[in-house]
Design an enzyme around this catalytic site. Structure first.
Site, PDB file in Angstrom:
ATOM      1  CD  GLU A 214       4.439  13.850  30.130  1.00 14.95           C
ATOM      2  OE1 GLU A 214       4.247  12.724  29.662  1.00 14.95           O
ATOM      3  OE2 GLU A 214       5.013  14.039  31.213  1.00 14.95           O
TER       4      GLU A 214
ATOM      5  CG  ASP B 289       8.552   8.404  32.613  1.00 11.89           C
ATOM      6  OD1 ASP B 289       8.462   9.119  31.585  1.00 11.89           O
ATOM      7  OD2 ASP B 289       7.570   8.094  33.297  1.00 11.89           O
TER       8      ASP B 289
ATOM      9  NE  ARG C  88       2.875   7.046  35.526  1.00 14.75           N
ATOM     10  CZ  ARG C  88       2.219   8.202  35.476  1.00 14.75           C
ATOM     11  NH1 ARG C  88       2.898   9.326  35.462  1.00 14.75           N
ATOM     12  NH2 ARG C  88       0.895   8.229  35.430  1.00 14.75           N
TER      13      ARG C  88
ATOM     14  CD  GLU D 102       5.484   5.570  27.530  1.00 16.05           C
ATOM     15  OE1 GLU D 102       4.851   6.252  26.705  1.00 16.05           O
ATOM     16  OE2 GLU D 102       5.904   4.428  27.274  1.00 16.05           O
TER      17      GLU D 102
ATOM     18  CE1 TYR E 148       6.458  11.458  36.484  1.00 10.60           C
ATOM     19  CE2 TYR E 148       8.214   9.812  36.374  1.00 10.60           C
ATOM     20  CZ  TYR E 148       7.050  10.382  35.857  1.00 10.60           C
ATOM     21  OH  TYR E 148       6.478   9.857  34.721  1.00 10.60           O
TER      22      TYR E 148
ATOM     23  CG  ASP F 263       5.836  13.046  33.604  1.00  9.13           C
ATOM     24  OD1 ASP F 263       5.869  14.187  34.089  1.00  9.13           O
ATOM     25  OD2 ASP F 263       4.800  12.372  33.512  1.00  9.13           O
TER      26      ASP F 263
ATOM     27  CG  HIS G 154      14.098   8.145  37.813  1.00 12.52           C
ATOM     28  ND1 HIS G 154      13.240   7.323  37.122  1.00 12.52           N
ATOM     29  CD2 HIS G 154      14.551   9.049  36.919  1.00 12.52           C
ATOM     30  CE1 HIS G 154      13.179   7.712  35.855  1.00 12.52           C
ATOM     31  NE2 HIS G 154      13.978   8.756  35.712  1.00 12.52           N
TER      32      HIS G 154
END
Length: 831
Positions: A9, A84, A304, A86, A302, A82, A348
């Site tokens: 990203e 997740d 989030r 998104e 990470y 990432d 996660h």
């Protein structure tokens, strides 16, 4: 030439990944999302299973072209955004754009929770595929948010003002802040009294200490009035005090879990004063890579996440570090385990350092102070989470006011103190930090740091009986930290949304942040009142949490995303039908339209920006709508029709009677239906002969066009006109004698911003301007833009927030040509 392409990203992450993977891979950045719903329309086909109509993000065309060009030369493409929802959606959009279905290229989805050589190489050795269920959950969330924002925000524009926004989660957060403020305003304080005594031992040590009254005749000492307190004090006078009982117990206090997104944001807010958005920005940098001397390396996992899970190798490394650094007594027999919330994704990890041996002190010279503070928070929390509990000895003394023959009521006092016998995890966090955390959470009790040695039966001397009047306190305002905690506890929002929710509340000026407390602005209260009154079921904590659960179930494969959207939209559409503006009295519309048939002289049409306004065209459109009978005239249309009729009252003999009959006679004397003020026409006449810059000239012409059509200027327009007259007063002959005729009055001024003036002055020495750049239909010319800002500042002595930001950015671009750098005033004015 590398035949494997990796897409992440951000450029920072690309740089770190490239260093790890080496020359066999070419690593590119997508700069975040490359496709999204269109800005100017809903972009969702409600009737066709909520099919989204994605378009390229306007600023990503160059990025896409570069990715396509690189992809042509590669056999394999690894999508590594990432880990997740998104990130999964970004990977899906990238594959959609790059996969033509003919080239035979292989696409892989790669995920890792930390950017370290071991984790990244392992991820690339075992690539997977895009998780469509996770993509569907992201699409459902995006469409939900789009439907709510796109369809509800116009309600705010109609009822309050344009430019406001409503949001599915944002508005629930605002509701929490407003409801807390309402509780505070409604709160009625009640007095209560605390009683105690200042005492000392009769033998060494003789240092005085305080005791607190806790029981009266075996019941809790609940003293509600000063009279009652005085009576108790009088009853205590003359009594002796003795130690009735001493209780000692050992408390085992466990460490808290490692950070997840919400708890990190709360801790950074409480201990560092950082806003959630800033915390996440710092954490992002620590995750993507910091150069420690041998190229960038990711320092944390990470950031989030809502899971407390810790990878086995990281857990073992932490236990080894604790044993070697602090000793085996600080290491629990088994690893500490913390249960995550039901909806947390155990794939996660919690937020932790990627290498536990990389202590804050060892990297302090490579991090800036803000990065070091956040890294230290994460490191300490992770290490302490796997340490043995602290052992705290709590000693409590029960002290009796000895009854007499005349005074038989029993009074019991307490004094307590705690002593850390074994620090356990506090060896890392510090006991003082623990006490501060307890104090902020309202957990601090009536304790002494140290209590003198006491024995049962020992007599004490009373130096003074104490009385302290208190009042019950209203609930505290939300801080950013406590608002995030409340959202999380209520199941509203997710780790990736907390920071943006609070940033939006600030950006829309719905809340103010004062000393870390959030209070709603007048605008925020108005918006919340309107939304709760009309759409209370939608912006409801329980309903929003239910939607979050549905999104989780979509990701788990238990719910079809289009079916979930369909069920939501059925409810949503029903709620929105109630909010729609009610139709006007159609008989009243016909009466007003009928009486306006006598108008023969219409004012010329007025052009404002790209829109053209014509009284005659509007009236004809209303008549046509009445004639068609397919759509009722709205209340707003009737109000506009009456307003126009009032401006032509000289041509409508029976207007006063008609408006009286339909209940709109007050409009005849309303300011907006009156002709232009004589003083306004004189100002416009005076300005017609002056030398105005282009922007002022256009503005004055638009006002002249409005006035010539018979429309009175608003107070804001008159004030702006007054500012132009005053700024050009040197060109006006006999200005002082004309002021009374022009009715200049008091002009509302925004405070002068000397900081802007400094930037304008400094950039006046720039000679070599970059050539204009064309983007789409727009031409960007730095020189012309600077000149317009200079003229604007010359007139008003301030710039808007966006203008000021653009000016500062331009200054950095041309800094090397500036002869005298900016000298920031000691007290810059906030714009």
């Amino acid at each position: 030439m590398a035949t494997k392409m990796v897409i992440v990203e951000s450029p920072a992450k690309a740089k770190t990944i490239n260093k790890i993977l080496g020359k066999d891979f070419v690593v590119k950045s997508s700069m975040g999302h490359i496709r999204d719903l269109p800005i100017k329309n809903l972009g969702v086909d409600i009737k066709d299973s909520f099919k989204p109509k994605y378009v390229l993000v306007k600023t990503r065309q160059k990025v896409i072209d570069e990715l396509k060009k690189t992809a042509l030369k590669c056999d394999s493409i690894y999508l590594a955004p990432d880990p997740d929802r998104e990130g999964e959606a970004i990977a899906w959009h990238l594959k959609t754009i790059l996969d033509d279905g003919k080239s035979g290229k292989q696409f892989f989805r790669v995920q890792y929770n930390e950017i370290t050589p071991t984790a990244v190489r392992k991820a690339f050795e075992h690539p997977g595929e895009i998780d469509q269920k996770r993509v569907d959950a992201q699409q459902a969330r995006r469409i939900l948010d789009r439907i709510v924002g796109y369809m509800v925000s116009p309600v705010l524009w109609r009822r309050i003002r344009r430019g406001l926004s409503a949001g599915r989660v944002q508005s629930v957060a605002l509701r929490l802040v407003c409801e807390r403020e309402m509780e505070i305003k409604k709160f009625v304080p009640e007095e209560y009294w605390l009683l105690g005594a200042k005492v000392k031992k009769l033998v060494e040590p003789l240092d005085p200490f305080r005791i607190k009254l806790v029981r009266i005749d075996g019941e809790k000492a609940d003293v509600k009035s000063g009279e009652q307190a005085e009576n108790i004090k009088n009853d205590l006078n003359g009594r002796s005090l003795k130690v009735a009982e001493i209780a000692i117990k050992e408390i085992s206090k466990r460490a808290g879990p490692p950070f997840i997104t919400s708890s990190l944001q709360q801790a950074a807010s409480s201990t560092c004063g950082y806003e959630p958005k800033r915390t996440m920005s710092i954490a992002q940098k620590l995750y993507e890579g910091v150069d420690l001397g041998e190229g960038p390396v990711g320092l944390i996992t990470y950031m989030r996440t809502d899971s407390f899970f810790i990878a086995q190798d990281a857990l073992q490394a932490c236990r080894t570090f604790i044993g070697e650094k602090y000793g085996v007594e600080y290491l629990p027999e088994k690893p500490n385990f913390f249960k995550s919330r039901g909806s947390a994704q155990e794939a996660h990890e919690a937020i932790r350092p990627t290498d536990v041996t990389r202590t804050p002190d060892s990297v302090a010279h490579k991090l800036d102070p803000t990065e070091l503070k956040v890294y230290k928070l994460i490191w300490q929390r992770f290490v302490s989470s796997q340490m043995a509990p602290a052992k705290i000895e709590q000693k409590t003394a029960k002290i009796e006011a000895v009854p007499t023959e005349q005074k038989k009521t029993t009074y019991i006092f307490h004094v307590s103190a705690s002593e850390v016998k074994f620090p356990g995890y506090m060896k890392v966090t510090g006991a003082d930090v623990e006490k501060q955390a307890e104090k902020e959470n309202g957990e601090e009790g009536e304790e002494l740091d140290r209590m003198p040695p006491l024995t049962e039966g020992e007599a004490l001397e009373c130096l003074e009986w104490l009385m302290d009047r208190k009042e019950t306190q209203p609930p505290a305002r939300y801080s950013e930290a406590s608002l995030i905690k409340s959202l999380e506890e209520n199941g509203v929002g997710r780790p990736s949304t907390y920071a943006s929710i609070i940033s939006t509340l600030h950006a829309r000026k719905y809340v103010l942040r004062e000393k870390r407390s959030l209070s709603p602005t007048e605008l925020g209260v108005s918006v919340n009142d309107l939304l709760v009154t009309n759409l209370g079921e939608l912006f409801n904590v329980e309903f929003t949490a239910l939607m979050e659960e549905s999104l989780d179930k979509i990701e788990e494969g238990d719910v079809d995303w289009t079916r979930m959207l369909g069920e939501f939209y059925t409810k949503f559409d029903g709620w929105m039908q109630k909010v729609k503006e009610p139709p006007a009295d159609q008989t009243a519309v016909r009466h007003v339209a009928k009486c306006m048939e006598s108008i023969t002289q219409w004012a010329p049409e007025v052009k404002r920006g790209k829109k053209t306004y014509s009284d005659q065209s509007f009236v004809e459109s209303v008549r046509k709508q009445l004639g068609d009978g397919t759509k009722e005239i709205s209340t707003r249309q009737l109000t506009a029709l009456v307003r126009i009729a009032c401006r032509y009252k000289e041509q409508v003999p029976d207007l006063e009677k008609v408006l009286s009959d339909v209940g709109h006679s007050a409009m005849l004397t309303a300011p907006e239906t009156q002709p232009p003020r004589e003083s306004t026409l004189k100002k416009l006449d005076v300005l017609s002969s002056l030398d105005l810059d282009e922007s002022a000239k256009k503005f004055v012409e638009s006002l002249r066009s409005q006035a010539s059509s018979g429309r009175r200027l608003s107070d804001r327009q008159v004030n702006a006109l007054n500012r132009i007259v005053m700024s050009h007063s040197a060109q006006i002959e006999n200005y002082e004698s004309l002021k009374a005729v022009l009715e200049m009055g008091e002009v509302e001024h925004q405070a002068e911003d000397p900081e802007c003036g400094e930037y304008i002055r400094a950039m006046s020495s720039v000679e070599n301007w970059k050539p204009p750049v064309t983007r789409g239909k727009r031409v960007f010319d730095d020189n012309l833009f600077y000149q317009s800002l200079s003229q604007h500042y010359g007139r008003k002595k301030f710039l808007s927030f966006r203008q000021k930001a653009a000016l500062k950015k331009m200054y950095e671009k041309y800094k090397d040509q500036v002869k005298e750098p900016v000298r920031i005033p000691e007290t810059p004015v906030q714009v």
